[in-house]
Motif scaffolding. Structure first.
Motif, PDB file in Angstrom:
ATOM      1  N   LYS A  55     -39.647  49.449 -47.975  1.00 18.82           N
ATOM      2  CA  LYS A  55     -38.648  50.481 -47.661  1.00 18.82           C
ATOM      3  C   LYS A  55     -39.003  51.192 -46.366  1.00 18.82           C
ATOM      4  O   LYS A  55     -38.114  51.551 -45.571  1.00 18.82           O
ATOM      5  CB  LYS A  55     -38.577  51.490 -48.813  1.00 18.82           C
ATOM      6  N   ASP A  56     -40.284  51.385 -46.126  1.00 13.38           N
ATOM      7  CA  ASP A  56     -40.705  52.012 -44.870  1.00 13.38           C
ATOM      8  C   ASP A  56     -40.322  51.142 -43.670  1.00 13.38           C
ATOM      9  O   ASP A  56     -39.900  51.662 -42.636  1.00 13.38           O
ATOM     10  CB  ASP A  56     -42.216  52.242 -44.884  1.00 13.38           C
ATOM     11  N   ASP A  59     -36.670  51.606 -42.974  1.00 12.93           N
ATOM     12  CA  ASP A  59     -36.393  52.898 -42.346  1.00 12.93           C
ATOM     13  C   ASP A  59     -36.873  52.924 -40.902  1.00 12.93           C
ATOM     14  O   ASP A  59     -36.189  53.453 -40.013  1.00 12.93           O
ATOM     15  CB  ASP A  59     -37.067  54.014 -43.143  1.00 12.93           C
ATOM     16  N   PHE A 116     -39.959  59.878 -38.127  1.00 12.63           N
ATOM     17  CA  PHE A 116     -40.326  59.149 -39.340  1.00 12.63           C
ATOM     18  C   PHE A 116     -41.649  59.658 -39.895  1.00 12.63           C
ATOM     19  O   PHE A 116     -41.782  59.902 -41.103  1.00 12.63           O
ATOM     20  CB  PHE A 116     -40.423  57.655 -39.034  1.00 12.63           C
TER      21      PHE A 116
END
Length: 265
Positions: A55-56, A59, A116
């Motif tokens: 998921k990182d 993103d 982020f």
């Protein structure tokens, strides 16, 4: 001496929908980043940090794309044609007319990574160390797009050079295929060196620092063979704008590497 192949910029036409080669190279760049990012999750120190997940990567890719597009466009307007765009501010939005700067895109990506890191409560240098080895393959894909489009060609070369090439729109003189040089230096070679460098334990921030130094050095070299922007030409000391923008990258990268080394536990 070779003739640049006259490749149509549209790779596929589906009714009113035109798929350009340059768009495909961008897709390839994003796909390669995601693939390499998943491999990085298995490398130290990230394999020991359970908070790092796929998921990182998704993103980071999303924020990175925004950083590339916005930073690249704003950087081009600010670095290469500031007077023109100050007089015609609405032209900044005309991205379809071309005009992107790698150095601006890099600053945009760094700003996106700051966001982020802050939102995920991760060290910024740790994020940059994760991202850096996954970037050069995307740069390589972009240079392939430049070559297919026959743009950003090189300076006039000796006709005896076996790979000297005549580009459409650049006259009848043979030129260096500088897009290929940049593909090999900033793309392939930088990727191999960074990927190997990142596989061994490093002080936090040193992988990102090596990217800054490596890209800055290779781009500086490639600029000796790349035709300077027509409206700028060569600047002070006979260097191009691209070379002047690379100097702070190399210096900043070296200072960052040394600072990280001194803080090494």
């Amino acid at each position: 001496m070779l003739q640049h192949p006259d490749i149509h910029p549209v790779a596929l036409q589906l009714g009113p929908l035109a798929i350009h080669w340059y768009g495909l190279t961008y897709l390839a760049a994003f796909g390669l980043f995601y693939f390499l990012g998943t491999r990085r999750l298995g490398h130290l120190p990230f394999a020991q940090l359970p908070q790092w997940t796929r998921k990182d990567i998704e993103d980071i890719l999303f924020f990175g794309v925004l950083g590339v597009v916005l930073g690249g466009r704003i950087g081009y307007c600010a670095f290469y044609k500031p007077a023109y765009y100050l007089s015609n501010p609405l032209e900044i939005l005309a991205v379809w007319q071309g005009g992107m700067s790698f150095h601006g895109g890099m600053l945009g990506v760094m700003a996106a990574m700051v966001w982020f890191a802050h939102s995920r409560q991760r060290p910024f240098l740790q994020v940059m160390d994760f991202v850096a080895p996954c970037v050069p393959t995307g740069l390589a894909a972009g240079r392939i797009g430049n070559f297919i489009n026959g743009e950003l060609w090189g300076r006039v070369a000796d006709p005896s050079l076996p790979w000297a090439m005549v580009f459409r729109g650049a006259g009848d003189l043979p030129r260096h295929p500088s897009q290929v040089y940049q593909f090999l230096l900033e793309g392939v070679l930088l990727f191999v060196l960074l990927w190997l460098y990142a596989r061994k334990p490093r002080a936090q921030g040193q992988v990102g620092a090596m990217f800054l130094m490596g890209y800055g050095l290779f781009r500086f070299i490639a600029e000796f063979f790349r035709e300077p922007d027509a409206h700028l030409g060569l600047l002070s000391l006979g260097m191009s704008m691209g070379q002047w923008l690379c100097i702070p990258m190399v210096v900043g990268g070296a200072l960052l590497w040394l600072g990280c080394e001194r803080r090494r536990p």
